[in-house]
Design an enzyme around this catalytic site. Structure first.
Site: not given
Ligand SMILES: NC(=O)c1ccc[n+]([C@@H]2O[C@H](COP(=O)([O-])OP(=O)(O)OC[C@H]3O[C@@H](n4cnc5c(N)ncnc54)[C@H](O)[C@@H]3O)[C@@H](O)[C@H]2O)c1
Ligand SMILES: CC(C)[C@@H](O)CC[C@@H](C)[C@H]1CC[C@H]2[C@@H]3[C@H](O)C=C4C[C@@H](O)CC[C@]4(C)[C@H]3CC[C@]12C
Length: 369
Positions: A159, A163
């Site tokens: 992952y 990214k």
């Molecule tokens: N959730 C977090 O903490 C977090 C933190 C930093 C960055 N991000 C980034 O933000 C973005 C959105 O994350 P999220 O948490 O909303 O995830 P999410 O899984 O809720 O949303 C992702 C969306 O992308 C769609 N998708 C997946 N594969 C696809 C494909 N092949 N074609 C078209 N659509 C597709 C999914 O159906 C979903 O609706 C991601 O790029 C993720 O890397 C998320």
């Molecule tokens: C089971 C315990 C050890 C518990 O504390 C695990 C927590 C773990 C699931 C989360 C801890 C940190 C999270 C990640 C972080 O917030 C940032 C992220 C970047 C974003 O792009 C995607 C999600 C994530 C990787 C997020 C996922 C959950 C954690 C690893």
């Protein structure tokens, strides 16, 4: 992109618009971008709530499509002024193969870039992630860092690797000529751990607590700080960048911006309890209940079980070697680059962010409320 016109004239495309962050971006655009004529929502899985958005003044076009299919992306991008590319596989639990994660997150992003070049769309905002930076495989802390803080970004997990590669593609594409000869203007936003209404991991923690009689058990020291950011503020930053990118292309083009707000720095578990506590859950232990070596052993056993069971069932527990390492490594940001470059200020205070998230947890099915 057209000058800000009195008459709504702009066409935006949001890929992944039905996801956790994507939905907030879509709704925020409809509320706060008066220049919108059409909002295209592109996603592999379209959500039913899209229908309710079609009754407003902005044309909302739902497009079921796959970013790994270049022709589907090109058709969705054609004629748009701005693309917000947030679609991706956010998988650190082993749900998808490394190949699939790469195909969606890297090749999918390449398809979006090429679609912009081919169709003449000039403005591309990419939702990157803190994980492009870290935590790295060596567990080095990133303490109150910013976009210029030196840090050895070394990744092995699919992952963060995906990214980082995708972000690099987007930034390198900045300045290339699109069809029609104008330059492509790109930038990447790096949210830390996003929380808020619709956050699946928060839902998983809540359900885990309900299964254990309202109790969660501390696994990570309270001293390990994690930066978190409210989903509404991340969405707002995307809307603002999309609005300012044309006028400030020379400054913002090719730049990365951490997404930040006033959410407090806490351990991942303590932060979650800001919302789960008022919903009836308790975090047991002021210190981790198990020694770290035992957690590593359990995480490794989970990974082994996942591998053994894969032919039969997808076993994806929260605890695995990667999530344990990330949870156990301080990663916090302290920056004002977004404010300096395009006037960003969080739209939601910590108090508002907390109240909205608590309200959402309380409304979850099976809630103790
Ligand atoms: N959730 C977090 O903490 C977090 C933190 C930093 C960055 N991000 C980034 O933000 C973005 C959105 O994350 P999220 O948490 O909303 O995830 P999410 O899984 O809720 O949303 C992702 C969306 O992308 C769609 N998708 C997946 N594969 C696809 C494909 N092949 N074609 C078209 N659509 C597709 C999914 O159906 C979903 O609706 C991601 O790029 C993720 O890397 C998320
Ligand atoms: C089971 C315990 C050890 C518990 O504390 C695990 C927590 C773990 C699931 C989360 C801890 C940190 C999270 C990640 C972080 O917030 C940032 C992220 C970047 C974003 O792009 C995607 C999600 C994530 C990787 C997020 C996922 C959950 C954690 C690893």
């Amino acid at each position: 992109m057209a000058e800000p016109a009195q008459v709504p004239s702009l066409v935006y495309l949001v890929t992944g618009g039905c996801g956790f962050l994507g939905e907030h971006i879509v709704r925020m655009l409809l509320e706060r971008e008066p220049r919108l004529r059409e909002l295209r929502v592109f996603d592999l899985h379209l959500s039913p709530w899209l229908e309710e958005l079609k009754t407003g003044p902005v044309q909302v076009t739902a497009i079921q499509g796959d970013v790994t299919q270049a022709h589907e992306v090109a058709a969705a991008v054609a004629g748009s002024h701005v693309v917000i590319h947030t679609a991706g596989l956010v998988d650190v639990f082993g749900k998808a193969s490394p190949q699939t994660i790469h195909r969606v997150n890297v090749q999918g992003t390449q398809n979006v870039i090429e679609a912009c070049m081919q169709t003449g769309t000039q403005f591309l905002i990419y939702t990157s992630s803190m994980e492009v930076v870290g935590p790295n495989v060596k567990g080095h802390p990133f303490y109150r860092g910013n976009e210029d803080t030196p840090y050895e970004a070394v990744h092995r997990h699919p992952y963060p690797c995906s990214k980082a590669l995708a972000e690099q593609l987007v930034l390198e594409a900045n300045g290339r000529k699109v069809n029609g000869g104008l330059p492509l203007v790109t930038c990447a936003l790096r949210p830390t751990g996003i929380y808020g209404e619709g956050h699946q991991v928060m839902r998983d923690f809540y359900n885990q607590g309900l299964r254990f009689g309202g109790r969660l058990f501390r696994a990570i020291p309270a001293s390990v700080e994690h930066g978190r950011v409210y989903v509404g503020n991340v969405a707002w930053m995307h809307v603002l960048v999309a609005r300012e990118l044309e006028q400030r292309a020379a400054l913002m083009g090719g730049q990365v911006y951490f997404c930040y707000d006033k959410s407090p720095y806490k351990s991942y578990e303590d932060f979650n309890m800001e919302f789960l506590g008022p919903c009836g859950l308790r975090l047991i232990g002021t210190h981790p209940l198990l020694p770290y070596w035992l957690l590593v052993l359990l995480a490794t056993l989970n990974a082994l079980l996942q591998w053994l069971l894969r032919p039969l069932v997808l076993y994806t527990p929260l605890l695995n070697p990667y999530t344990l390492a990330v949870a156990n490594t301080t990663f916090t940001v302290s920056t004002n680059k977004a404010q300096r470059h395009f006037g960003y200020k969080p739209l939601f205070s910590w108090e508002e962010s907390k109240a909205r998230t608590i309200q959402w947890v309380q409304a979850l099915e099976g809630s103790a409320w």
